[in-house]
Write a protein that holds these residues in place. Structure first.
Motif, mmCIF file in Angstrom:
data_model
loop_
_atom_site.group_PDB
_atom_site.id
_atom_site.type_symbol
_atom_site.label_atom_id
_atom_site.label_comp_id
_atom_site.label_asym_id
_atom_site.label_seq_id
_atom_site.Cartn_x
_atom_site.Cartn_y
_atom_site.Cartn_z
ATOM 1 N N GLY A 55 8.753 5.860 -66.360
ATOM 2 C CA GLY A 55 10.309 5.870 -65.879
ATOM 3 C C GLY A 55 10.390 5.970 -64.332
ATOM 4 N N ASP A 110 15.637 6.736 -65.686
ATOM 5 C CA ASP A 110 15.485 6.237 -66.995
ATOM 6 C C ASP A 110 13.669 6.846 -67.007
ATOM 7 O OD1 ASP A 110 14.740 4.824 -69.282
ATOM 8 O OD2 ASP A 110 14.273 3.034 -68.238
ATOM 9 N N THR A 112 10.921 8.082 -70.269
ATOM 10 C CA THR A 112 10.343 8.155 -71.343
ATOM 11 C C THR A 112 8.889 9.153 -71.586
ATOM 12 O OG1 THR A 112 11.082 5.939 -71.952
ATOM 13 C CG2 THR A 112 9.443 6.806 -73.518
ATOM 14 N N CYS A 113 8.984 9.582 -72.606
ATOM 15 C CA CYS A 113 7.671 10.593 -73.022
ATOM 16 C C CYS A 113 7.162 10.199 -74.280
ATOM 17 C CB CYS A 113 7.817 12.001 -72.551
ATOM 18 S SG CYS A 113 9.133 12.797 -74.040
ATOM 19 N N SER A 114 5.903 10.582 -74.487
ATOM 20 C CA SER A 114 5.275 10.435 -75.750
ATOM 21 C C SER A 114 4.052 11.226 -75.929
ATOM 22 C CB SER A 114 4.924 9.089 -75.913
ATOM 23 O OG SER A 114 3.686 8.599 -74.960
ATOM 24 N N GLU A 124 8.053 10.531 -79.754
ATOM 25 C CA GLU A 124 8.321 9.755 -78.379
ATOM 26 C C GLU A 124 9.847 9.967 -78.330
ATOM 27 O OE1 GLU A 124 7.335 5.503 -76.793
ATOM 28 O OE2 GLU A 124 8.436 5.274 -78.717
ATOM 29 N N ALA A 125 10.248 10.007 -76.754
ATOM 30 C CA ALA A 125 11.603 10.382 -76.725
ATOM 31 C C ALA A 125 12.106 9.686 -75.223
ATOM 32 C CB ALA A 125 12.026 11.861 -76.640
ATOM 33 N N LYS A 126 13.215 9.319 -74.982
ATOM 34 C CA LYS A 126 13.914 8.764 -74.164
ATOM 35 C C LYS A 126 14.915 9.262 -73.407
ATOM 36 C CE LYS A 126 14.835 4.197 -71.969
ATOM 37 N NZ LYS A 126 14.801 2.802 -72.263
ATOM 38 N N GLU A 128 18.265 9.310 -70.206
ATOM 39 C CA GLU A 128 18.717 8.463 -69.242
ATOM 40 C C GLU A 128 19.831 9.189 -68.677
ATOM 41 O OE1 GLU A 128 20.474 4.944 -71.088
ATOM 42 O OE2 GLU A 128 18.322 4.111 -71.427
ATOM 43 N N GLY A 134 13.943 14.303 -71.145
ATOM 44 C CA GLY A 134 13.799 13.768 -72.414
ATOM 45 C C GLY A 134 12.510 14.390 -73.049
ATOM 46 N N CYS A 136 9.727 15.733 -75.350
ATOM 47 C CA CYS A 136 8.906 15.476 -76.578
ATOM 48 C C CYS A 136 8.327 16.915 -76.979
ATOM 49 C CB CYS A 136 7.744 14.493 -76.483
ATOM 50 S SG CYS A 136 8.473 12.765 -75.934
#
Length: 144
Positions: A55, A110, A112-114, A124-126, A128, A134, A136
């Motif tokens: 991100g 923005d 994202t993690c996983s 996984e999550a996002k 914003e 976000g 996980c």
């Protein structure tokens, strides 16, 4: 017809008796012992997961790194990480894998993690917006 009803009742009564006698043979101690051994085995087992964060403008990443107790893991924190960020950790037992990126930016972010276990993404999550946390969190993959 009456004979069929008596035979069915007798068969059911016999089945219930066998079940009750069978269960009676299992003492509460032996059940507790079996459960205790299963918990000990699970608690002592280790597993590896890989955390990834991508991100923009992530200020901090907090994650379970393997320290602490299974239900009270120690949190490790990376400030001002270089993205993309990736970390493989060894966790123990029922300790849940977790990673939480935090981005504070007035213009929005923005993130994202996983979490990956044995080559498969298990969470996984996002996120914003101005505050993007976000996170996980997954259930330990060795449980269940």
């Amino acid at each position: 017809m009456n004979r069929t009803t008596r035979t069915a009742r007798t068969t059911r009564a016999l089945a219930v008796s066998v079940l009750v006698l069978g269960l009676g043979a299992c003492s509460a101690e032996s059940v507790d012992e079996a459960v205790g051994k299963a918990v000990d085995t699970t608690v002592d087992e280790t597993y590896e997961v890989t955390y990834e964060v991508t991100g923009t403008s992530v200020d901090e990443i907090t994650y379970h790194g393997g320290g602490g107790e299974a239900m009270e893991p120690e949190l490790e924190t990376v400030t001002k990480p270089t993205l993309p960020w990736k970390k493989t950790v060894k966790l123990r037992g029922i300790m849940p894998p977790a990673v939480t990126p935090l981005a504070l930016e007035a213009g929005g972010a923005d993130v994202t993690c996983s979490i990956t276990y044995k080559g498969k993404v298990i969470k996984e999550a996002k996120g914003e917006g101005m505050l993007a946390a976000g996170g996980c969190v997954a259930v330990s993959p060795i449980v269940g």
